[in-house]
Design a protein around this motif. Structure first.
Motif, PDB file in Angstrom:
ATOM      1  N   ASP A  28       0.840  -1.190   0.000  1.00  0.00           N
ATOM      2  CA  ASP A  28       0.000   0.000   0.000  1.00  0.00           C
ATOM      3  C   ASP A  28       0.883   1.250   0.000  1.00  0.00           C
ATOM      4  O   ASP A  28       1.680   1.444   0.929  1.00  0.00           O
ATOM      5  CB  ASP A  28      -0.892  -0.013   1.242  1.00  0.00           C
ATOM      6  N   PRO A  29       0.773   2.104  -1.026  1.00  0.00           N
ATOM      7  CA  PRO A  29       1.597   3.320  -1.096  1.00  0.00           C
ATOM      8  C   PRO A  29       1.434   4.212   0.130  1.00  0.00           C
ATOM      9  O   PRO A  29       2.373   4.907   0.525  1.00  0.00           O
ATOM     10  CB  PRO A  29       1.088   4.020  -2.363  1.00  0.00           C
ATOM     11  N   GLN A  30       0.251   4.212   0.730  1.00  0.00           N
ATOM     12  CA  GLN A  30       0.022   5.026   1.930  1.00  0.00           C
ATOM     13  C   GLN A  30       0.861   4.534   3.103  1.00  0.00           C
ATOM     14  O   GLN A  30       1.344   5.319   3.915  1.00  0.00           O
ATOM     15  CB  GLN A  30      -1.469   5.038   2.297  1.00  0.00           C
ATOM     16  N   LEU A  31       1.023   3.218   3.209  1.00  0.00           N
ATOM     17  CA  LEU A  31       1.872   2.658   4.263  1.00  0.00           C
ATOM     18  C   LEU A  31       3.326   3.056   4.047  1.00  0.00           C
ATOM     19  O   LEU A  31       4.038   3.390   4.995  1.00  0.00           O
ATOM     20  CB  LEU A  31       1.748   1.133   4.294  1.00  0.00           C
ATOM     21  N   VAL A  32       3.748   3.009   2.785  1.00  0.00           N
ATOM     22  CA  VAL A  32       5.121   3.416   2.460  1.00  0.00           C
ATOM     23  C   VAL A  32       5.321   4.884   2.834  1.00  0.00           C
ATOM     24  O   VAL A  32       6.338   5.258   3.429  1.00  0.00           O
ATOM     25  CB  VAL A  32       5.418   3.202   0.962  1.00  0.00           C
ATOM     26  N   LYS A  33       4.341   5.712   2.501  1.00  0.00           N
ATOM     27  CA  LYS A  33       4.421   7.141   2.807  1.00  0.00           C
ATOM     28  C   LYS A  33       4.506   7.368   4.307  1.00  0.00           C
ATOM     29  O   LYS A  33       5.328   8.169   4.791  1.00  0.00           O
ATOM     30  CB  LYS A  33       3.201   7.864   2.228  1.00  0.00           C
ATOM     31  N   GLN A  34       3.657   6.668   5.067  1.00  0.00           N
ATOM     32  CA  GLN A  34       3.666   6.821   6.528  1.00  0.00           C
ATOM     33  C   GLN A  34       5.006   6.401   7.124  1.00  0.00           C
ATOM     34  O   GLN A  34       5.537   7.074   8.016  1.00  0.00           O
ATOM     35  CB  GLN A  34       2.552   5.980   7.138  1.00  0.00           C
ATOM     36  N   LEU A  35       5.551   5.297   6.610  1.00  0.00           N
ATOM     37  CA  LEU A  35       6.829   4.812   7.140  1.00  0.00           C
ATOM     38  C   LEU A  35       7.958   5.771   6.798  1.00  0.00           C
ATOM     39  O   LEU A  35       8.854   6.010   7.625  1.00  0.00           O
ATOM     40  CB  LEU A  35       7.121   3.416   6.584  1.00  0.00           C
ATOM     41  N   PHE A  43      12.499   5.271  -0.200  1.00  0.00           N
ATOM     42  CA  PHE A  43      11.273   4.616  -0.662  1.00  0.00           C
ATOM     43  C   PHE A  43      11.418   3.095  -0.714  1.00  0.00           C
ATOM     44  O   PHE A  43      10.592   2.359  -0.174  1.00  0.00           O
ATOM     45  CB  PHE A  43      10.903   5.146  -2.055  1.00  0.00           C
ATOM     46  N   MET A  44      12.470   2.608  -1.385  1.00  0.00           N
ATOM     47  CA  MET A  44      12.621   1.167  -1.532  1.00  0.00           C
ATOM     48  C   MET A  44      12.981   0.494  -0.215  1.00  0.00           C
ATOM     49  O   MET A  44      12.588  -0.653   0.032  1.00  0.00           O
ATOM     50  CB  MET A  44      13.676   0.854  -2.602  1.00  0.00           C
ATOM     51  N   ASP A  45      13.719   1.179   0.658  1.00  0.00           N
ATOM     52  CA  ASP A  45      14.008   0.616   1.977  1.00  0.00           C
ATOM     53  C   ASP A  45      12.711   0.409   2.750  1.00  0.00           C
ATOM     54  O   ASP A  45      12.519  -0.621   3.407  1.00  0.00           O
ATOM     55  CB  ASP A  45      14.950   1.537   2.770  1.00  0.00           C
ATOM     56  N   CYS A  46      11.817   1.398   2.683  1.00  0.00           N
ATOM     57  CA  CYS A  46      10.522   1.289   3.366  1.00  0.00           C
ATOM     58  C   CYS A  46       9.674   0.179   2.761  1.00  0.00           C
ATOM     59  O   CYS A  46       9.030  -0.588   3.486  1.00  0.00           O
ATOM     60  CB  CYS A  46       9.774   2.623   3.296  1.00  0.00           C
ATOM     61  N   LYS A  47       9.692   0.098   1.448  1.00  0.00           N
ATOM     62  CA  LYS A  47       8.889  -0.924   0.776  1.00  0.00           C
ATOM     63  C   LYS A  47       9.377  -2.320   1.134  1.00  0.00           C
ATOM     64  O   LYS A  47       8.578  -3.224   1.407  1.00  0.00           O
ATOM     65  CB  LYS A  47       8.941  -0.710  -0.732  1.00  0.00           C
ATOM     66  N   ARG A  48      10.687  -2.501   1.168  1.00  0.00           N
ATOM     67  CA  ARG A  48      11.233  -3.806   1.524  1.00  0.00           C
ATOM     68  C   ARG A  48      10.926  -4.160   2.973  1.00  0.00           C
ATOM     69  O   ARG A  48      10.614  -5.313   3.292  1.00  0.00           O
ATOM     70  CB  ARG A  48      12.750  -3.834   1.267  1.00  0.00           C
ATOM     71  N   ALA A  49      11.027  -3.160   3.864  1.00  0.00           N
ATOM     72  CA  ALA A  49      10.745  -3.410   5.278  1.00  0.00           C
ATOM     73  C   ALA A  49       9.283  -3.786   5.485  1.00  0.00           C
ATOM     74  O   ALA A  49       8.961  -4.678   6.281  1.00  0.00           O
ATOM     75  CB  ALA A  49      11.095  -2.171   6.105  1.00  0.00           C
ATOM     76  N   SER A  53       7.802  -7.295   6.845  1.00  0.00           N
ATOM     77  CA  SER A  53       6.962  -7.307   8.049  1.00  0.00           C
ATOM     78  C   SER A  53       5.519  -7.713   7.763  1.00  0.00           C
ATOM     79  O   SER A  53       4.684  -7.709   8.665  1.00  0.00           O
ATOM     80  CB  SER A  53       6.964  -5.924   8.699  1.00  0.00           C
ATOM     81  N   GLY A  54       5.236  -8.013   6.490  1.00  0.00           N
ATOM     82  CA  GLY A  54       3.878  -8.380   6.134  1.00  0.00           C
ATOM     83  C   GLY A  54       2.911  -7.213   6.190  1.00  0.00           C
ATOM     84  O   GLY A  54       1.707  -7.408   6.410  1.00  0.00           O
ATOM     85  N   GLY A  55       3.434  -5.998   6.001  1.00  0.00           N
ATOM     86  CA  GLY A  55       2.582  -4.811   6.009  1.00  0.00           C
ATOM     87  C   GLY A  55       2.361  -4.209   7.372  1.00  0.00           C
ATOM     88  O   GLY A  55       1.591  -3.261   7.514  1.00  0.00           O
TER      89      GLY A  55
END
Length: 230
Positions: A28-35, A43-49, A53-55
């Protein structure tokens, strides 16, 4: 494009100038933004994390903190008065790059890992041909011109749809012309911004890609037409 690909067709500089990132997991792009807002990680570090973590946002933050990536953003305000100016000349002098990368101390500026990182940046600039360091450097009139083109392309669609499409196209435009948003030629799953932040986490100092110049023999100068250059 074909001629440029031939220029960089050797084992020392793998060609991957198209700034598109591979995505293997839908997050979810919103989760990436929040993180990103919570950690200042790339961006990619957050997406991988988040994928790891299963979201789960809290677990993803913990993963970034464990890796030291979440601390990189906190160093962004530190003064960077040291660093190095590095150059790279490729293909019998047909392409050249000059770049200034700053850090906090002379100790890090002399660090082998830092210097290898700067070398990678010069290679990337030679291959990917960014025009600006970041979005902040892109002229406002150019951004507006691009925005109007994209609006014309989706004319007739509902306004909310138009805005979403236009912003998406602008993001793609920035990922093409801005160094920090390009996919790293050695690892397309990582942007240059992600690479910088991972190096900050490794070395414990703020690192800034301050400026660069790229030369290609025969390339028209600003304001010079192709015909005039010929």
């Amino acid at each position: 494009m074909a001629s440029l690909r031939r220029l960089f067709d050797d084992s020392t500089l793998p060609w991957n100038a198209q700034p598109f990132m591979k995505t293997t997991t839908e997050i979810d792009p919103q989760l990436v933004k929040q993180l990103r807002e919570k950690t200042s990680a790339g961006f990619m570090d957050c997406k991988r994390a988040l994928a790891e973590s299963g979201g789960d946002l809290e677990k993803a933050e913990a993963i970034l903190r464990t890796k030291g990536i979440a601390t990189a953003g906190k160093k962004a305000s530190r003064v960077t008065k040291e660093g190095i100016v590095a150059s790279y000349i490729h293909l019998q002098g047909k392409v050249g790059v000059l770049v200034e990368v700053n850090c906090e101390t002379d100790f890090v500026a002399r660090n082998e890992s830092f210097r290898e990182f700067v070398k990678d940046i010069t290679l990337h600039i030679a291959a990917a041909h960014p025009l600006y360091v970041s979005r902040a450097d892109v002229p406002g009139d150019l951004i507006e011109a691009e925005r109007e083109i994209y609006k014309a392309q989706v004319k007739g669609k509902p306004e909310n749809v138009v805005n979403k499409i236009v912003e998406g196209k602008l993001d793609k435009f920035f990922s093409t012309v801005c160094l920090l948003e390009q996919a790293f030629i050695k690892n397309p799953d990582q942007t240059i911004e992600d690479l910088v932040k991972s190096k900050i986490a490794e070395l414990g100092e703020n690192i800034v890609l301050r400026r660069f110049t790229r030369y290609l023999v025969g390339e028209p100068l600003p304001g010079e037409t192709t015909a005039a250059a010929a």
